[in-house]
Motif scaffolding. Structure first.
Motif, PDB file in Angstrom:
ATOM      1  N   ASP A 204       0.888  -1.156   0.000  1.00 47.21           N
ATOM      2  CA  ASP A 204       0.000   0.000   0.000  1.00 47.21           C
ATOM      3  C   ASP A 204       0.925   1.204   0.000  1.00 47.21           C
ATOM      4  O   ASP A 204       1.433   1.599   1.051  1.00 47.21           O
ATOM      5  N   GLY A 205       1.229   1.716  -1.168  1.00 44.44           N
ATOM      6  CA  GLY A 205       2.255   2.746  -1.294  1.00 44.44           C
ATOM      7  C   GLY A 205       3.606   2.134  -0.965  1.00 44.44           C
ATOM      8  O   GLY A 205       4.011   1.146  -1.563  1.00 44.44           O
ATOM      9  N   GLU A 206       4.291   2.684   0.024  1.00 40.55           N
ATOM     10  CA  GLU A 206       5.601   2.185   0.458  1.00 40.55           C
ATOM     11  C   GLU A 206       5.497   1.186   1.611  1.00 40.55           C
ATOM     12  O   GLU A 206       6.503   0.694   2.099  1.00 40.55           O
ATOM     13  N   LYS A 207       4.281   0.873   2.043  1.00 41.04           N
ATOM     14  CA  LYS A 207       4.053   0.010   3.200  1.00 41.04           C
ATOM     15  C   LYS A 207       3.846  -1.439   2.762  1.00 41.04           C
ATOM     16  O   LYS A 207       2.925  -1.741   1.985  1.00 41.04           O
ATOM     17  N   LEU A 208       4.699  -2.343   3.271  1.00 42.50           N
ATOM     18  CA  LEU A 208       4.544  -3.772   3.012  1.00 42.50           C
ATOM     19  C   LEU A 208       3.346  -4.269   3.816  1.00 42.50           C
ATOM     20  O   LEU A 208       3.334  -4.171   5.048  1.00 42.50           O
ATOM     21  N   ILE A 209       2.327  -4.789   3.117  1.00 45.64           N
ATOM     22  CA  ILE A 209       1.109  -5.203   3.810  1.00 45.64           C
ATOM     23  C   ILE A 209       0.807  -6.691   3.679  1.00 45.64           C
ATOM     24  O   ILE A 209      -0.070  -7.212   4.375  1.00 45.64           O
TER      25      ILE A 209
END
Length: 132
Positions: free
Chosen positions: A50-55
Motif C-alpha cells: 500500500d504505497g511504500e508500506k509492506l502489507i
C-alpha cells in the motif's frame, strides 16, 4: 486503497518481521539472521504494498514444474479480509503455472481460511517437527 503486487525482489528483513508481527503469523521475528536465511533460500516471493508500506507476503519454495510449497502467507491485521491473501495466492499460482501443485501447512488458526480460497485438505502428510 491502491494495492500493488510485486514478485521481482525480496523486501527488507525488518519490513518482513514487522509484517509478521502485525499479521499474527508465528515466525522467529527476533532472529533477523534466520528470517534473512528463510528468504535467501526461497525462490518465489510475492509481496503486496500500500504505497511504500509492506502489507502482505507469500514466500514459496518451488521447482516451477511439479510442486510449490507455500511456506508463508501473511497479511497485516488491518488489511485482512480485503482479498489480499487471496490475490497473493492467485499470483503465486499464476507464476508457478497449471502443472505445479501448490501445497502448504496451515497454522491451526487458519484451517478455516484455506478451503475458502481453493485449497483442499490433505490427509496424507507427514512431518518431523523442528527442535528449535
Amino acid at each position: 486503497m491502491n494495492i500493488t503486487y510485486r514478485s521481482d525482489f525480496t523486501p527488507d528483513t525488518q519490513l518482513i518481521s514487522d509484517l509478521y508481527n502485525s499479521s499474527g503469523i508465528n515466525r522467529p521475528t527476533d532472529d533477523h539472521e534466520r528470517i534473512e536465511k528463510m528468504y535467501a533460500n526461497s525462490n518465489l516471493v510475492v509481496s503486496a504494498w500500500d504505497g511504500e508500506k509492506l502489507i502482505g507476503i507469500a514466500r514459496s519454495l518451488t521447482d516451477f514444474c511439479y510442486i510449490c510449497y507455500l511456506s508463508d502467507l501473511a497479511v497485516r491485521k488491518e488489511y485482512q479480509k480485503e482479498g489480499i491473501g487471496r490475490q497473493l495466492i492467485a499470483l503465486t499460482r499464476e507464476i508457478i503455472g497449471e502443472q505445479t501443485m501448490l501445497l502448504l501447512l496451515s497454522a491451526p488458526s487458519a484451517m478455516d481460511y484455506y478451503p475458502k480460497v481453493g485449497f483442499e485438505k490433505a490427509e496424507n502428510a507427514f512431518m518431523i517437527r523442528r527442535t528449535r
